[in-house]
Motif scaffolding. Structure first.
Motif, PDB file in Angstrom:
ATOM      1  N   LYS A 191      62.590  96.002  61.089  1.00  0.00           N
ATOM      2  CA  LYS A 191      63.489  95.352  62.045  1.00  0.00           C
ATOM      3  C   LYS A 191      64.791  96.132  62.263  1.00  0.00           C
ATOM      4  CE  LYS A 191      61.033  91.636  62.894  1.00  0.00           C
ATOM      5  NZ  LYS A 191      60.527  91.322  64.252  1.00  0.00           N
ATOM      6  N   VAL A 192      64.976  97.249  61.557  1.00  0.00           N
ATOM      7  CA  VAL A 192      66.258  97.947  61.585  1.00  0.00           C
ATOM      8  C   VAL A 192      66.122  99.331  62.214  1.00  0.00           C
ATOM      9  CG1 VAL A 192      68.216  98.772  60.225  1.00  0.00           C
ATOM     10  CG2 VAL A 192      66.986  96.699  59.511  1.00  0.00           C
ATOM     11  N   THR A 193      67.068  99.661  63.101  1.00  0.00           N
ATOM     12  CA  THR A 193      67.157 100.988  63.710  1.00  0.00           C
ATOM     13  C   THR A 193      68.531 101.568  63.422  1.00  0.00           C
ATOM     14  OG1 THR A 193      65.676 100.335  65.521  1.00  0.00           O
ATOM     15  CG2 THR A 193      67.046 102.288  65.863  1.00  0.00           C
ATOM     16  N   LEU A 194      68.570 102.824  62.954  1.00  0.00           N
ATOM     17  CA  LEU A 194      69.829 103.505  62.678  1.00  0.00           C
ATOM     18  C   LEU A 194      69.954 104.721  63.585  1.00  0.00           C
ATOM     19  CD1 LEU A 194      69.134 101.890  59.981  1.00  0.00           C
ATOM     20  CD2 LEU A 194      70.485 103.611  58.803  1.00  0.00           C
ATOM     21  N   TYR A 195      71.126 104.873  64.193  1.00  0.00           N
ATOM     22  CA  TYR A 195      71.425 106.063  64.978  1.00  0.00           C
ATOM     23  C   TYR A 195      72.617 106.777  64.354  1.00  0.00           C
ATOM     24  CZ  TYR A 195      68.413 104.639  68.897  1.00  0.00           C
ATOM     25  OH  TYR A 195      67.340 104.295  69.692  1.00  0.00           O
ATOM     26  N   ASP A 196      72.477 108.088  64.168  1.00  0.00           N
ATOM     27  CA  ASP A 196      73.563 108.907  63.642  1.00  0.00           C
ATOM     28  C   ASP A 196      74.267 109.639  64.784  1.00  0.00           C
ATOM     29  OD1 ASP A 196      73.061 108.426  60.824  1.00  0.00           O
ATOM     30  OD2 ASP A 196      71.257 109.647  61.078  1.00  0.00           O
ATOM     31  N   TYR A 197      75.570 109.878  64.590  1.00  0.00           N
ATOM     32  CA  TYR A 197      76.379 110.557  65.602  1.00  0.00           C
ATOM     33  C   TYR A 197      77.095 111.732  64.946  1.00  0.00           C
ATOM     34  CZ  TYR A 197      75.204 106.497  68.327  1.00  0.00           C
ATOM     35  OH  TYR A 197      74.487 105.530  69.002  1.00  0.00           O
ATOM     36  N   PRO A 198      76.500 112.939  65.037  1.00  0.00           N
ATOM     37  CA  PRO A 198      77.095 114.124  64.399  1.00  0.00           C
ATOM     38  C   PRO A 198      78.503 114.410  64.932  1.00  0.00           C
ATOM     39  CG  PRO A 198      74.828 114.555  65.076  1.00  0.00           C
ATOM     40  CD  PRO A 198      75.215 113.248  65.682  1.00  0.00           C
TER      41      PRO A 198
END
Length: 233
Positions: A191-198
């Motif tokens: 149920k979880v989505t993670l987005y990284d922002y370099p």
């Protein structure tokens, strides 16, 4: 249409105010906007206005009402930035989540039958968004640069509805080790989505001010809008 309304606390201890923005027609769903440590300020109110423009009922509860009601700070002013940081220690997060839940219940009552409620939070609100996903019946939740989520991973089993987290890789409040623990604990959660922002730091998606990083803010916000469109209808 915008207004300031009162919502009763679940424990009967009083009422707290919330900024309310209504769409032009019948709302397709509701979105609760959880403040940073700077209160329900111009940026948070503008977030609500933008969701209303997209057809949602939007509400931003004053979660500091037990400490200093009506707090409205500009983080670009050093003294006000420090004032915001000083609110963290006296703030009771358990009561804060109860107030978020009260706002969710209010929103459900204001929607047509079956209407869904989403929650989005920033900074302190990003942490509370994660807690909201684990502890309430919010239909979809988004957290921007939440602090200390790696210390709440034992609650992940309770996340039953979709959760999206935006993680700036150079967040000076959330170090690389904490980010690694978040990924290790949540990447396989259905149920979880993670987005990284370099290259981005804490506060990169603030609506106004010096912390905003335009390209990444627009990317994160477009992902949030698509996420709510998918899960709230």
């Amino acid at each position: 249409m915008t207004a300031t309304i009162d919502i009763p606390a679940l424990d009967g201890s009083g009422h707290f105010s919330a900024y309310r923005a209504d769409p032009a027609g019948t709302p397709k769903a509701a979105i609760i906007v959880i403040q940073e440590v700077f209160g329900v300020n111009s940026g948070i109110r503008r977030r609500c206005d933008q969701w209303a423009e997209k057809g949602y009922l939007a509400l931003a509860p004053d979660l500091f009402w037990r400490i200093e009601p009506g707090l409205d700070l500009d983080p670009d002013i050093p003294e006000q930035f420090q004032k915001g940081l000083s609110m963290i220690e006296p703030f009771d997060q358990q009561l804060g989540i109860a107030d978020v839940e009260a706002t969710i219940r209010f929103a459900r009552g204001a929607l047509p039958s079956g209407g869904k409620v989403g929650v989005v939070g920033y900074c302190l609100g990003g942490r509370l968004a994660y807690m909201t996903a684990a502890r309430t019946d919010a239909d979809a939740t988004v957290g921007y640069y939440g602090v200390g989520i790696d210390g709440l991973l034992d609650e992940k089993h309770a996340i039953a509805n979709p959760l999206l987290l935006h993680i700036p890789e150079e967040d000076h409040f959330v170090d690389k080790a904490a980010q690694a623990r978040m990924h290790a604990g949540l990447d396989d959660h259905p149920k979880v989505t993670l987005y990284d922002y370099p290259g981005e730091d804490h506060g990169f998606a603030t609506e106004f001010g010096q912390r905003r990083s335009e390209e990444s803010a627009q990317l994160a916000d477009s992902r949030t809008a698509a996420f709510f469109a998918e899960h709230l209808g």
